[in-house]
Design a protein around this motif. Structure first.
Motif, PDB file in Angstrom:
ATOM      1  N   VAL A 183       0.837  -1.211   0.000  1.00  0.00           N
ATOM      2  CA  VAL A 183       0.000   0.000   0.000  1.00  0.00           C
ATOM      3  C   VAL A 183       0.868   1.255   0.000  1.00  0.00           C
ATOM      4  N   GLU A 184       1.906   1.229   0.811  1.00  0.00           N
ATOM      5  CA  GLU A 184       2.720   2.440   0.960  1.00  0.00           C
ATOM      6  C   GLU A 184       3.952   2.436   0.056  1.00  0.00           C
ATOM      7  N   ASN A 185       4.128   1.377  -0.710  1.00  0.00           N
ATOM      8  CA  ASN A 185       5.274   1.244  -1.615  1.00  0.00           C
ATOM      9  C   ASN A 185       6.576   1.630  -0.913  1.00  0.00           C
ATOM     10  N   ARG A 186       6.797   0.995   0.227  1.00  0.00           N
ATOM     11  CA  ARG A 186       8.016   1.281   0.987  1.00  0.00           C
ATOM     12  C   ARG A 186       8.461   0.045   1.750  1.00  0.00           C
ATOM     13  N   ALA A 187       9.725   0.054   2.143  1.00  0.00           N
ATOM     14  CA  ALA A 187      10.246  -1.055   2.937  1.00  0.00           C
ATOM     15  C   ALA A 187       9.662  -0.976   4.352  1.00  0.00           C
ATOM     16  N   VAL A 188       9.439  -2.141   4.933  1.00  0.00           N
ATOM     17  CA  VAL A 188       8.948  -2.215   6.310  1.00  0.00           C
ATOM     18  C   VAL A 188       9.931  -3.086   7.085  1.00  0.00           C
ATOM     19  N   VAL A 189      10.468  -2.536   8.161  1.00  0.00           N
ATOM     20  CA  VAL A 189      11.395  -3.297   8.999  1.00  0.00           C
ATOM     21  C   VAL A 189      10.834  -3.303  10.416  1.00  0.00           C
ATOM     22  N   VAL A 190      10.633  -4.499  10.965  1.00  0.00           N
ATOM     23  CA  VAL A 190      10.074  -4.604  12.317  1.00  0.00           C
ATOM     24  C   VAL A 190      11.064  -5.363  13.201  1.00  0.00           C
ATOM     25  N   LYS A 191      11.486  -4.687  14.281  1.00  0.00           N
ATOM     26  CA  LYS A 191      12.508  -5.283  15.164  1.00  0.00           C
ATOM     27  C   LYS A 191      11.951  -6.431  15.986  1.00  0.00           C
ATOM     28  N   ASP A 192      10.721  -6.239  16.494  1.00  0.00           N
ATOM     29  CA  ASP A 192      10.108  -7.293  17.305  1.00  0.00           C
ATOM     30  C   ASP A 192       8.641  -7.412  16.888  1.00  0.00           C
ATOM     31  N   VAL A 193       8.339  -8.470  16.181  1.00  0.00           N
ATOM     32  CA  VAL A 193       6.986  -8.612  15.628  1.00  0.00           C
ATOM     33  C   VAL A 193       5.929  -8.712  16.724  1.00  0.00           C
ATOM     34  N   ARG A 194       6.343  -9.088  17.932  1.00  0.00           N
ATOM     35  CA  ARG A 194       5.365  -9.198  19.032  1.00  0.00           C
ATOM     36  C   ARG A 194       4.851  -7.832  19.469  1.00  0.00           C
ATOM     37  N   GLU A 195       5.565  -6.787  19.061  1.00  0.00           N
ATOM     38  CA  GLU A 195       5.133  -5.429  19.421  1.00  0.00           C
ATOM     39  C   GLU A 195       4.503  -4.691  18.247  1.00  0.00           C
ATOM     40  N   GLU A 196       4.238  -5.416  17.163  1.00  0.00           N
ATOM     41  CA  GLU A 196       3.696  -4.769  15.957  1.00  0.00           C
ATOM     42  C   GLU A 196       2.300  -5.340  15.674  1.00  0.00           C
ATOM     43  N   PRO A 197       1.253  -4.553  15.967  1.00  0.00           N
ATOM     44  CA  PRO A 197      -0.117  -5.076  15.817  1.00  0.00           C
ATOM     45  C   PRO A 197      -0.495  -5.425  14.377  1.00  0.00           C
ATOM     46  N   ARG A 198       0.187  -4.825  13.397  1.00  0.00           N
ATOM     47  CA  ARG A 198      -0.177  -5.117  12.001  1.00  0.00           C
ATOM     48  C   ARG A 198       0.422  -6.426  11.492  1.00  0.00           C
ATOM     49  N   TYR A 199       1.326  -6.997  12.290  1.00  0.00           N
ATOM     50  CA  TYR A 199       1.998  -8.243  11.888  1.00  0.00           C
ATOM     51  C   TYR A 199       1.011  -9.403  11.778  1.00  0.00           C
ATOM     52  N   HIS A 257      19.231  -4.968   9.579  1.00  0.00           N
ATOM     53  CA  HIS A 257      19.852  -3.641   9.730  1.00  0.00           C
ATOM     54  C   HIS A 257      19.913  -2.937   8.374  1.00  0.00           C
ATOM     55  N   ALA A 258      20.560  -1.779   8.367  1.00  0.00           N
ATOM     56  CA  ALA A 258      20.665  -0.976   7.142  1.00  0.00           C
ATOM     57  C   ALA A 258      21.359  -1.757   6.026  1.00  0.00           C
ATOM     58  N   THR A 259      22.299  -2.606   6.393  1.00  0.00           N
ATOM     59  CA  THR A 259      23.018  -3.381   5.368  1.00  0.00           C
ATOM     60  C   THR A 259      22.079  -4.388   4.698  1.00  0.00           C
ATOM     61  N   ASP A 260      21.173  -4.979   5.495  1.00  0.00           N
ATOM     62  CA  ASP A 260      20.184  -5.911   4.923  1.00  0.00           C
ATOM     63  C   ASP A 260      19.259  -5.145   3.987  1.00  0.00           C
ATOM     64  N   LEU A 261      18.826  -3.979   4.435  1.00  0.00           N
ATOM     65  CA  LEU A 261      17.912  -3.173   3.621  1.00  0.00           C
ATOM     66  C   LEU A 261      18.573  -2.820   2.287  1.00  0.00           C
ATOM     67  N   ALA A 262      19.817  -2.362   2.348  1.00  0.00           N
ATOM     68  CA  ALA A 262      20.522  -1.968   1.123  1.00  0.00           C
ATOM     69  C   ALA A 262      20.694  -3.171   0.196  1.00  0.00           C
ATOM     70  N   PHE A 263      21.064  -4.301   0.766  1.00  0.00           N
ATOM     71  CA  PHE A 263      21.278  -5.489  -0.061  1.00  0.00           C
ATOM     72  C   PHE A 263      19.961  -5.965  -0.684  1.00  0.00           C
ATOM     73  N   LEU A 264      18.897  -5.977   0.101  1.00  0.00           N
ATOM     74  CA  LEU A 264      17.604  -6.439  -0.428  1.00  0.00           C
ATOM     75  C   LEU A 264      17.048  -5.449  -1.458  1.00  0.00           C
ATOM     76  N   GLU A 265      17.338  -4.164  -1.281  1.00  0.00           N
ATOM     77  CA  GLU A 265      16.901  -3.180  -2.291  1.00  0.00           C
ATOM     78  C   GLU A 265      17.633  -3.430  -3.605  1.00  0.00           C
ATOM     79  N   TRP A 266      18.901  -3.737  -3.498  1.00  0.00           N
ATOM     80  CA  TRP A 266      19.677  -4.083  -4.698  1.00  0.00           C
ATOM     81  C   TRP A 266      19.096  -5.343  -5.356  1.00  0.00           C
ATOM     82  N   LEU A 267      18.808  -6.354  -4.538  1.00  0.00           N
ATOM     83  CA  LEU A 267      18.248  -7.605  -5.051  1.00  0.00           C
ATOM     84  C   LEU A 267      16.872  -7.373  -5.690  1.00  0.00           C
TER      85      LEU A 267
END
Ligand code: SME
Length: 159
Positions: free
Chosen positions: A76-92, A129-139
């Motif tokens: 919906v938001e056409n953006r990356a979503v990174v969640v540190k602890d899914v137990r604290e994220e109600p949309r998970y 982390h940021a390195t995962d985000l950058a690598f996955l964006e490249w992928l």
């Protein structure tokens, strides 16, 4: 061969988009120990459809409505979503009991439109982390190229 070269070769040389997506998921899990599960969803209408995945367990969420869960939020938001602890994220939306963190990265077409996503789960809290985000964006960009190539290969059949 380093990870970028290995991934690049696998994705661009794969005989089909699905083969490329499968290889990408396998390589992510094999080379990066914090990736517990990796999948590639593509957008068909208002639904995200799981093309390929790699992990110990299959998910029951092979189709996800746009807007539902973290996957649907990224769409919906056409953006990356990174969640540190899914137990604290109600949309998970839970797939695996052991998952603690998750990253979803959009695959976009050349116009920047959302066409799919890479979704990765980890059993570790705050694994991505940021390195995962950058690598996955490249992928994601590489997968987008592979997707386009496949569409172009089929296009003559429809003209
Ligand atoms: N957790 C996702 C659902 C997909 S599974 O992780 C494979 C979500 O919240 O959308």
């Amino acid at each position: 061969m380093n990870l970028i070269d290995q991934m690049d070769r696998a994705v661009l040389d794969a005989p089909s988009f699905r083969a490329a997506a499968k290889l990408a998921c396998v390589i992510l899990r094999k080379e990066l120990s914090h990736y517990t599960w990796a999948g590639v969803y593509m957008l068909y209408g208002q639904e995200l459809v799981l093309e390929e995945w790699d992990g110990e367990h299959a998910t029951q969420h092979t189709k996800i409505r746009v807007g539902r869960g973290l996957c649907g939020l990224a769409a919906v938001e056409n953006r990356a979503v990174v969640v540190k602890d899914v137990r604290e994220e109600p949309r998970y939306v839970a797939c695996f009991q052991s998952t603690r963190s998750e990253i979803v990265v959009p695959v976009r077409n050349v116009q920047g439109k959302f066409i799919g996503e890479i979704d990765c789960d980890s059993d570790e809290i705050g694994a991505f982390h940021a390195t995962d985000l950058a690598f996955l964006e490249w992928l994601a960009d590489r997968l987008s190229q592979r997707w386009r190539r496949e569409l172009e290969a089929f296009a003559p059949a429809f003209s």
